[in-house]
Each structure stands twice: as C-alpha cells, then as structure tokens.
Design a protein around this motif. Structure first.
Motif, PDB file in Angstrom:
ATOM      1  N   GLN A 187       0.811  -1.220   0.000  1.00 16.17           N
ATOM      2  CA  GLN A 187       0.000   0.000   0.000  1.00 16.17           C
ATOM      3  C   GLN A 187       0.842   1.266   0.000  1.00 16.17           C
ATOM      4  O   GLN A 187       0.429   2.287  -0.569  1.00 16.17           O
ATOM      5  N   HIS A 188       2.033   1.240   0.601  1.00 16.48           N
ATOM      6  CA  HIS A 188       2.791   2.470   0.806  1.00 16.48           C
ATOM      7  C   HIS A 188       4.197   2.432   0.208  1.00 16.48           C
ATOM      8  O   HIS A 188       5.025   3.294   0.502  1.00 16.48           O
ATOM      9  N   PHE A 189       4.459   1.448  -0.617  1.00 11.69           N
ATOM     10  CA  PHE A 189       5.699   1.345  -1.378  1.00 11.69           C
ATOM     11  C   PHE A 189       5.439   0.323  -2.476  1.00 11.69           C
ATOM     12  O   PHE A 189       4.337  -0.238  -2.569  1.00 11.69           O
ATOM     13  N   GLN A 190       6.401   0.074  -3.314  1.00  6.72           N
ATOM     14  CA  GLN A 190       6.225  -0.911  -4.377  1.00  6.72           C
ATOM     15  C   GLN A 190       6.834  -2.242  -3.965  1.00  6.72           C
ATOM     16  O   GLN A 190       7.862  -2.289  -3.294  1.00  6.72           O
ATOM     17  N   TRP A 191       6.209  -3.310  -4.402  1.00  6.20           N
ATOM     18  CA  TRP A 191       6.668  -4.674  -4.105  1.00  6.20           C
ATOM     19  C   TRP A 191       6.588  -5.500  -5.372  1.00  6.20           C
ATOM     20  O   TRP A 191       5.568  -5.510  -6.059  1.00  6.20           O
ATOM     21  N   GLU A 192       7.654  -6.178  -5.699  1.00 10.72           N
ATOM     22  CA  GLU A 192       7.674  -7.071  -6.846  1.00 10.72           C
ATOM     23  C   GLU A 192       8.518  -8.289  -6.480  1.00 10.72           C
ATOM     24  O   GLU A 192       9.555  -8.154  -5.814  1.00 10.72           O
ATOM     25  N   CYS A 193       8.064  -9.462  -6.881  1.00  4.79           N
ATOM     26  CA  CYS A 193       8.817 -10.671  -6.568  1.00  4.79           C
ATOM     27  C   CYS A 193       8.889 -11.574  -7.792  1.00  4.79           C
ATOM     28  O   CYS A 193       7.852 -11.916  -8.374  1.00  4.79           O
ATOM     29  N   ARG A 194      10.120 -11.921  -8.176  1.00  2.15           N
ATOM     30  CA  ARG A 194      10.336 -12.823  -9.308  1.00  2.15           C
ATOM     31  C   ARG A 194      11.399 -13.840  -8.940  1.00  2.15           C
ATOM     32  O   ARG A 194      12.481 -13.480  -8.472  1.00  2.15           O
ATOM     33  N   ASP A 195      11.071 -15.101  -9.164  1.00  2.00           N
ATOM     34  CA  ASP A 195      12.024 -16.192  -8.945  1.00  2.00           C
ATOM     35  C   ASP A 195      12.638 -16.152  -7.549  1.00  2.00           C
ATOM     36  O   ASP A 195      13.832 -16.377  -7.374  1.00  2.00           O
ATOM     37  N   GLY A 196      11.814 -15.841  -6.571  1.00  2.00           N
ATOM     38  CA  GLY A 196      12.275 -15.860  -5.185  1.00  2.00           C
ATOM     39  C   GLY A 196      12.961 -14.598  -4.709  1.00  2.00           C
ATOM     40  O   GLY A 196      13.328 -14.501  -3.542  1.00  2.00           O
ATOM     41  N   VAL A 197      13.140 -13.616  -5.605  1.00  2.06           N
ATOM     42  CA  VAL A 197      13.782 -12.352  -5.231  1.00  2.06           C
ATOM     43  C   VAL A 197      12.724 -11.249  -5.204  1.00  2.06           C
ATOM     44  O   VAL A 197      12.113 -10.935  -6.230  1.00  2.06           O
ATOM     45  N   ALA A 198      12.515 -10.690  -4.021  1.00  4.64           N
ATOM     46  CA  ALA A 198      11.551  -9.592  -3.870  1.00  4.64           C
ATOM     47  C   ALA A 198      12.289  -8.264  -3.885  1.00  4.64           C
ATOM     48  O   ALA A 198      13.386  -8.141  -3.333  1.00  4.64           O
ATOM     49  N   THR A 199      11.690  -7.280  -4.527  1.00  4.49           N
ATOM     50  CA  THR A 199      12.252  -5.932  -4.562  1.00  4.49           C
ATOM     51  C   THR A 199      11.260  -4.967  -3.935  1.00  4.49           C
ATOM     52  O   THR A 199      10.118  -4.855  -4.385  1.00  4.49           O
ATOM     53  N   HIS A 208      13.024 -15.576  -1.096  1.00  5.16           N
ATOM     54  CA  HIS A 208      14.301 -16.073  -0.573  1.00  5.16           C
ATOM     55  C   HIS A 208      15.333 -14.974  -0.328  1.00  5.16           C
ATOM     56  O   HIS A 208      16.246 -15.156   0.479  1.00  5.16           O
ATOM     57  N   VAL A 209      15.214 -13.856  -1.034  1.00  9.47           N
ATOM     58  CA  VAL A 209      16.113 -12.717  -0.854  1.00  9.47           C
ATOM     59  C   VAL A 209      15.296 -11.452  -1.094  1.00  9.47           C
ATOM     60  O   VAL A 209      14.366 -11.452  -1.910  1.00  9.47           O
ATOM     61  N   VAL A 210      15.641 -10.375  -0.388  1.00 14.95           N
ATOM     62  CA  VAL A 210      14.937  -9.098  -0.542  1.00 14.95           C
ATOM     63  C   VAL A 210      15.931  -8.016  -0.949  1.00 14.95           C
ATOM     64  O   VAL A 210      17.005  -7.900  -0.352  1.00 14.95           O
ATOM     65  N   VAL A 211      15.578  -7.247  -1.971  1.00 15.60           N
ATOM     66  CA  VAL A 211      16.345  -6.068  -2.377  1.00 15.60           C
ATOM     67  C   VAL A 211      15.550  -4.837  -1.961  1.00 15.60           C
ATOM     68  O   VAL A 211      14.357  -4.733  -2.248  1.00 15.60           O
ATOM     69  N   LEU A 212      16.210  -3.926  -1.273  1.00 17.35           N
ATOM     70  CA  LEU A 212      15.561  -2.702  -0.791  1.00 17.35           C
ATOM     71  C   LEU A 212      16.225  -1.512  -1.447  1.00 17.35           C
ATOM     72  O   LEU A 212      17.436  -1.330  -1.328  1.00 17.35           O
ATOM     73  N   HIS A 265      19.695 -12.813  -6.912  1.00 16.09           N
ATOM     74  CA  HIS A 265      19.377 -14.068  -7.603  1.00 16.09           C
ATOM     75  C   HIS A 265      20.463 -15.112  -7.370  1.00 16.09           C
ATOM     76  O   HIS A 265      20.171 -16.312  -7.258  1.00 16.09           O
ATOM     77  N   ASP A 266      21.714 -14.660  -7.272  1.00 17.28           N
ATOM     78  CA  ASP A 266      22.802 -15.582  -6.982  1.00 17.28           C
ATOM     79  C   ASP A 266      22.608 -16.201  -5.595  1.00 17.28           C
ATOM     80  O   ASP A 266      22.780 -17.412  -5.409  1.00 17.28           O
ATOM     81  N   LEU A 267      22.232 -15.379  -4.613  1.00 15.61           N
ATOM     82  CA  LEU A 267      21.967 -15.895  -3.273  1.00 15.61           C
ATOM     83  C   LEU A 267      20.740 -16.807  -3.270  1.00 15.61           C
ATOM     84  O   LEU A 267      20.727 -17.846  -2.598  1.00 15.61           O
ATOM     85  N   ALA A 268      19.713 -16.426  -4.040  1.00 15.34           N
ATOM     86  CA  ALA A 268      18.477 -17.207  -4.067  1.00 15.34           C
ATOM     87  C   ALA A 268      18.678 -18.573  -4.713  1.00 15.34           C
ATOM     88  O   ALA A 268      17.901 -19.502  -4.455  1.00 15.34           O
ATOM     89  N   SER A 269      19.701 -18.716  -5.532  1.00 18.77           N
ATOM     90  CA  SER A 269      19.980 -20.009  -6.157  1.00 18.77           C
ATOM     91  C   SER A 269      20.765 -20.924  -5.220  1.00 18.77           C
ATOM     92  O   SER A 269      20.992 -22.092  -5.534  1.00 18.77           O
ATOM     93  N   GLY A 270      21.184 -20.412  -4.085  1.00 22.43           N
ATOM     94  CA  GLY A 270      21.933 -21.201  -3.113  1.00 22.43           C
ATOM     95  C   GLY A 270      21.009 -21.952  -2.174  1.00 22.43           C
ATOM     96  O   GLY A 270      19.790 -21.996  -2.357  1.00 22.43           O
ATOM     97  N   PRO A 271      21.574 -22.559  -1.135  1.00 22.34           N
ATOM     98  CA  PRO A 271      20.767 -23.298  -0.149  1.00 22.34           C
ATOM     99  C   PRO A 271      20.067 -22.325   0.795  1.00 22.34           C
ATOM    100  O   PRO A 271      20.598 -21.954   1.845  1.00 22.34           O
ATOM    101  N   THR A 272      18.863 -21.916   0.438  1.00 19.02           N
ATOM    102  CA  THR A 272      18.223 -20.793   1.122  1.00 19.02           C
ATOM    103  C   THR A 272      17.871 -21.105   2.579  1.00 19.02           C
ATOM    104  O   THR A 272      17.883 -20.208   3.422  1.00 19.02           O
ATOM    105  N   PHE A 273      17.555 -22.366   2.885  1.00 19.08           N
ATOM    106  CA  PHE A 273      17.325 -22.708   4.290  1.00 19.08           C
ATOM    107  C   PHE A 273      18.606 -22.493   5.091  1.00 19.08           C
ATOM    108  O   PHE A 273      18.595 -21.891   6.167  1.00 19.08           O
TER     109      PHE A 273
END
Length: 287
Positions: free
Chosen positions: A27-39, A73-77, A224-232
């Motif tokens: 509601q108060h910023f933009q959110w997009e998520c592709r292939d486990g990476v949210a921005t 799996h990873v967030v970009v801010l 995306h490089d981090l998201a391709s790793g062992p995320t747990f």
C-alpha cells in the motif's frame, strides 16, 4: 457410549505456518517478486523517498510476515529515482511528533525499532541498493540490511545529532560499531556528517560500489545468486550472525554445532553431495 470428535488441524500448522508472499499487494511502497527475489521500492522520488507513519508500520509488518514466506528467498531494498531514503518525512512525521506527549513518543520510537527487529529476524538476506541520499531512518534501514551495494554518489548520514537527537536511534549504537568499528561509528554518530560512497566502502559499510545506472540490476543479480543457493541454510547463517553477537565463544560453538547438524538433515545437503559425486553443480531447492 463415548463419542470421539476428530481434531481438525489448521493446514498452516501442518505446513509449519508457511505462506506465500510473492503476490503481496503493498500500500505504501512498491513490491515485486520474481524467482524468489523480492524488490521493495520506496516510491516517493519527488521527496527523496521519505518514510511516513504508514510506510514504517507496513514495512515492519511485511518483514515480520517474511519469517513465514516460502516463496521469497532474498529481498532487495532500494529507492525510486536517484535517492535511497531521506529518513522520516519532515512534514508527515517530524511535525506531528512535536504535538505528542512522552507515552506516544515512546510508542513511535519503539515502533521504528521494531522495523529493525523484524528486518533482522526474517531469514531472507536483505540487500540495500543505495544511491544518492541515505539519511536518518534510511541509513538505519541500510545498516539493518545484511548486505549493502552503493554508488560513488551515495551519501549516507546518521544525522540524528544534527537535529538535536542522540545518535542511539533504532539500534545504531549497537549495530553500526559492529559493521565499521567503534571509532568510525563514534565519528559518524557524533557528527551526523554525510559519508560519500568511496569512504563508506573503505569503512566497510558498503560491500560493493557500482555505477549508478547499473545499481538495481547488479543488486538483483546478487540477490538471484543468493536465491539459487541453499536458502534454508542461508537463513540459518543470518540467524547465527545475529544471535552470536550476544554469545560467548563457547556458546557460539555449541549453537553452530546444533545449527549445522540441522542443516545436515536437509535435502539440499544431500543434493550437494550427490552433485559432487556426479561432478555436477548442485541445484538447491531450499529444503
């Protein structure tokens, strides 16, 4: 005659309270998520992306929910335009704070601290992509991120001292010295001065410097490089990095032994072994 009533178990509990958040509607910023990476994009470029009461609380609640997200799996801010975040909005936050009594002021400062707590508690690595102004609460969000990518024109300022406040805001006196050292943190927090990108990198605050026009793309590629790793396992690493600040060496060694034993039970650990035997690159799935 005894009647046995079957117990209905919430499916969320059977799944470990896991939920999907890729389709979250911000509601108060933009959110997009592709292939486990949210921005997350702070999207008020005409004001250098300041925070409001509403965006503070929504960010806090979103990072809290991310603890249970199975598809992020990873967030970009980062911030829209050529700036990261100028801190709390002067007109929508600072002005109204002047009208509040102490109990309400304490509620506000605790809420801002809760944003940092939820950023540190979520298992996803957070990459702050910093260009232009990164000041006040913006600098704190960058500090609370796990990794920081910036540009030479980025200007980071923990400017609380310059507006008559203490530098001990939202965990700065605890966290900043651990990132850049006590001496540098003292300088930055006492002076409130603006730190350019090159000094921020030399000080260890920024992990990498990139060209401004490539900043978001490079940060997302890193994510995306981090998201391709062992995320747990990455989530365990983040948890231990945070928790071991308050442990002795012996406590840390035991905690890491337990954490690593848990990771050895994952399918990703088995996948890595099988890939090694087959002389292939492992394809991790986060379980």
């Amino acid at each position: 005659m005894t009647t046995h009533t079957s117990t209905v178990i919430d499916p969320a509990l059977l799944a470990g309270n896991r939920k999907t958040l890729a389709g979250y509607q911000a509601q108060h910023f933009q959110w997009e998520c592709r292939d486990g990476v949210a921005t997350i994009t702070l999207n008020r470029p005409e004001r250098k992306n300041p925070l409001t009461f509403a965006s503070y609380s929504e960010l806090r609640d979103l990072f809290s929910q991310l603890r249970f997200a199975k598809d992020v799996h990873v967030v970009v801010l980062h911030g829209a335009g050529n700036n990261f975040c100028s801190g709390g909005d002067v007109h929508e936050i600072i002005g109204p704070l002047m009208q509040l009594a102490m109990p309400e002021l304490l509620m506000f400062t605790r809420m801002t601290g809760d944003l940092v707590k939820t950023m540190r508690a979520c298992p996803q690595p957070i990459i702050a992509a910093i260009d232009g102004i990164c000041a006040g609460a913006g600098a704190i969000m960058a500090m609370a991120s796990d990794l920081r990518m910036g540009t030479v024109r980025s200007k980071t300022a923990f400017l609380f001292n310059r507006v008559g406040l203490a530098g001990c805001d939202m965990g700065a006196c605890a966290m900043l010295p651990r990132i850049i050292g006590q001496g540098r943190a003292s300088d930055w927090l006492y002076s409130g001065r603006s730190i350019g990108g090159e000094e921020a990198e030399r000080s260890g605050f920024l992990n990498r410097l990139v060209d401004p026009e490539k900043l978001l793309a490079e940060a997302q590629a890193w994510a995306h490089d981090l998201a391709s790793g062992p995320t747990f396992a990455n989530g365990i690493t983040k948890t231990m990095l945070h928790q071991e600040w308050n442990m002795s060496i012996d406590q840390a060694m035991e905690s890491e032994a337990q954490a690593q034993a848990i990771c050895m039970m994952t399918e990703d650990f088995n996948r890595a072994y099988q890939a090694f035997v087959a002389k292939q690159k492992p394809v991790f799935q986060g379980n």
